[in-house]
Write a protein that holds these residues in place. Structure first.
Motif, mmCIF file in Angstrom:
data_model
loop_
_atom_site.group_PDB
_atom_site.id
_atom_site.type_symbol
_atom_site.label_atom_id
_atom_site.label_comp_id
_atom_site.label_asym_id
_atom_site.label_seq_id
_atom_site.Cartn_x
_atom_site.Cartn_y
_atom_site.Cartn_z
ATOM 1 N N CYS A 26 4.971 3.448 -5.701
ATOM 2 C CA CYS A 26 4.533 3.210 -4.050
ATOM 3 C C CYS A 26 3.680 4.061 -3.285
ATOM 4 C CB CYS A 26 5.674 2.812 -3.186
ATOM 5 S SG CYS A 26 5.558 2.932 -1.211
ATOM 6 N N ALA A 27 2.730 3.661 -2.721
ATOM 7 C CA ALA A 27 1.780 4.771 -2.214
ATOM 8 C C ALA A 27 2.063 5.368 -0.737
ATOM 9 C CB ALA A 27 0.367 4.163 -2.151
ATOM 10 N N HIS A 28 3.004 4.435 -0.099
ATOM 11 C CA HIS A 28 2.911 4.735 1.586
ATOM 12 C C HIS A 28 1.670 4.693 2.287
ATOM 13 C CE1 HIS A 28 6.695 5.820 -0.351
ATOM 14 N NE2 HIS A 28 7.028 6.547 0.599
ATOM 15 N N SER A 106 3.952 1.137 7.099
ATOM 16 C CA SER A 106 2.998 0.377 6.226
ATOM 17 C C SER A 106 3.465 -0.872 5.630
ATOM 18 C CB SER A 106 2.481 1.237 5.105
ATOM 19 O OG SER A 106 3.508 1.761 4.294
ATOM 20 N N ASP A 108 4.252 -1.953 2.923
ATOM 21 C CA ASP A 108 5.195 -1.840 1.949
ATOM 22 C C ASP A 108 6.580 -1.343 2.354
ATOM 23 O OD1 ASP A 108 5.155 0.981 2.434
ATOM 24 O OD2 ASP A 108 4.250 1.381 0.434
ATOM 25 N N HIS A 110 7.338 1.126 4.181
ATOM 26 C CA HIS A 110 7.948 2.759 4.581
ATOM 27 C C HIS A 110 7.224 3.370 5.547
ATOM 28 C CE1 HIS A 110 8.258 2.136 -0.153
ATOM 29 N NE2 HIS A 110 9.736 2.170 0.452
HETATM 30 CU CU LIG Z 1 5.711 3.306 0.760
#
Ligand SMILES: [Cu+2]
Length: 122
Positions: A26-28, A106, A108, A110
């Motif tokens: 996951c990129a955040h 975000s 996602d 997070h």
């Molecule tokens: Cu994230």
């Protein structure tokens, strides 16, 4: 008894590992760049601050607070979110160092936060 309780835990261990591994992928939403630019000096007080992030943001849970040179609140209300971009209007707060504090959620799910400064002056 001991053996069966251990084997009953295996599905949970697999789930745990799967969640850890997906978390790593996951990129955040991290700050990509900003205007005025991070740490930069601008000649006159900007009318607004815009931040670009590495992921799209959830508007309801993303905010910016800007403080001016004498520590007073320099932003004029609510941040506007569009995709991976968030802007906030500024009040006239004079020359000196401005602090920008951001907190975002975000898409996602997070949260991330951070801060930076920029200078206003000749
Ligand atoms: Cu994230």
């Amino acid at each position: 008894m001991r053996r069966s309780s251990l084997s009953s835990m295996i599905p949970f261990m697999v789930l745990f590992l799967a969640s850890v591994m997906s978390g790593e992928a996951c990129a955040h939403a991290f700050l990509d760049h900003a205007e005025p630019r991070v740490g930069n000096k601008v000649a006159g007080p900007p009318r607004e601050v815009t931040l670009w992030f590495t992921q799209k943001l959830e508007a309801a849970f993303s905010s910016i607070a800007v403080t001016g040179p004498s520590g007073q609140r320099a932003d004029a209300g609510k941040a506007r979110v569009s995709g991976n971009q968030m802007s906030i209007s500024l009040k006239q707060a004079g020359v000196g160092t401005y602090h920008v504090n951001w907190h975002v959620l975000s898409v996602d799910t997070h949260t991330t936060d951070g801060s930076f400064t920029f200078q206003v002056g000749p």
